[in-house]
Design an enzyme around this catalytic site. Sequence first.
Site, PDB file in Angstrom:
ATOM      1  N   SER A 169       1.123  -1.147   0.308  1.00 42.05           N
ATOM      2  CA  SER A 169       0.670   0.149  -0.151  1.00 42.05           C
ATOM      3  C   SER A 169       1.365   1.437  -0.081  1.00 42.05           C
ATOM      4  O   SER A 169       1.749   1.164   0.491  1.00 42.05           O
ATOM      5  CB  SER A 169      -0.606   0.155   1.467  1.00 42.05           C
ATOM      6  OG  SER A 169      -1.055   1.428   1.397  1.00 42.05           O
ATOM      7  N   TYR A 195      -2.688   0.091  10.074  1.00 43.33           N
ATOM      8  CA  TYR A 195      -2.402  -1.086   8.933  1.00 43.33           C
ATOM      9  C   TYR A 195      -1.448   0.056   8.493  1.00 43.33           C
ATOM     10  O   TYR A 195      -0.901  -0.680   7.619  1.00 43.33           O
ATOM     11  CB  TYR A 195      -3.906   0.247   8.128  1.00 43.33           C
ATOM     12  CG  TYR A 195      -4.020  -0.661   6.684  1.00 43.33           C
ATOM     13  CD1 TYR A 195      -4.035  -1.364   6.297  1.00 43.33           C
ATOM     14  CD2 TYR A 195      -3.846   0.924   5.198  1.00 43.33           C
ATOM     15  CE1 TYR A 195      -3.881  -1.883   5.201  1.00 43.33           C
ATOM     16  CE2 TYR A 195      -3.849   0.372   4.294  1.00 43.33           C
ATOM     17  CZ  TYR A 195      -3.462  -1.340   3.987  1.00 43.33           C
ATOM     18  OH  TYR A 195      -3.632  -1.929   2.720  1.00 43.33           O
ATOM     19  N   LYS A 199       1.538  -3.357   6.553  1.00 47.62           N
ATOM     20  CA  LYS A 199       2.641  -3.375   5.189  1.00 47.62           C
ATOM     21  C   LYS A 199       4.323  -3.090   5.235  1.00 47.62           C
ATOM     22  O   LYS A 199       4.209  -3.478   4.616  1.00 47.62           O
ATOM     23  CB  LYS A 199       1.933  -2.518   4.198  1.00 47.62           C
ATOM     24  CG  LYS A 199       0.087  -2.561   3.994  1.00 47.62           C
ATOM     25  CD  LYS A 199      -0.384  -3.826   3.651  1.00 47.62           C
ATOM     26  CE  LYS A 199      -1.032  -4.145   3.503  1.00 47.62           C
ATOM     27  NZ  LYS A 199      -1.687  -6.350   2.452  1.00 47.62           N
TER      28      LYS A 199
END
Length: 387
Positions: A169, A195, A199
């Site tokens: 991402s 989040y 990643k």
Amino acid sequence: MLSTLYKFPFAFAIVYYGVIPLGYLTKWWTTDDKMKGNSTILVTGGAGYVGSHTVVELLNNNYSVIAIDNLVNCYSNGQNEKPESLKRVEKITGETVTFYNVDIRDREALDKIFKLHKIDSVIHFAALKAVGESVQIPLTYYQNNIAGSSTLFEVMAKNGVKSLVFSSSATVYGNPQFLPITEEHPTGQGCTNPYGKTKYFVEEILKDVCASDADWKVVLLRYFNPVGAHESGLIGEDPSGVPNNLMPYISQVAVGRREKLTVFGSDYRTPDGTGVRDYIHISDLAVGHLKALEKMLDPSFASWKAYNLGTGRGYSVLEMVKAFAEASGKQIKYELAARREGDVAACYADATLAKNELNWTATRDIKDMCKDTWKWQKTNPKGFQKS
């Protein structure tokens, strides 16, 4: 064989007028690329939004697919039932998807799948993915995204499968130091939410794995903001509960499922004060995974490489609202609210590297994104769940 058949007219007639045409119709023999079937890809999170659209591209390009998903963010009639998204993928492609309801943290179940099938490569999507939610429940995100990924990689190595395309991402870039963002932008510095950190951490794990074992081949795809739906209207984004992403929320307002959109942040240093993002059509993104897989399977590819997948063009929240209103013919009610923790003001890509090395570029614009989203939503007002 034909010389023998010529001596037996009736047998010749049966073969010539019956068996041969039937062979072409059923594709018993053909040189069509779609029938080669020489690679089997395990797709984790295969029933999800990006996963299901990528499975369509894989099936349409000759790959066999085994999809696994724990159904945490997709609709199914039951725990032992194939998810509705994959049923529709089969309808779109005319091909079959092998599916297992498995959590990537379940080492034993994963190992059984690898031993049952000859898997050539893995495309890894399975992860919790909501920025705002990750701020509220960080431990859940670290457990699922990092521990789950580590378990998957260990099982892959145990079974001799060492080629992977990882769904990363743009959040790994944190608060952008410059725009547009290239792959040379620092990662892991100032990641604004758990989040994004998950990643980044998984990327670092994979880099270390590649450094430790030259047999590993990994492509990291850092994509920006997937939106849209398959042009058929059969599959699209169908989040469980209240949407965390902009486009499904807008479309649910348009179809009457939600009263209004809440726009988080109207005082950013952007043209209209709302957040600016690089929105990419989901079908373009799915093709990007196919191109990455082809790159990784090239014998000359070694170790790991990261690529941005985006359009290179940023749109604000209010620009997206206006574009969707035009595509749908519906008024989109919205209200302005305070900034949401974990968000950044603007983020958009420089995808030149993907163009040069993957032969990939986004081909669909904001009108296509909104048009296809609206076709999906108005055809499926309650998503995959039967109305």
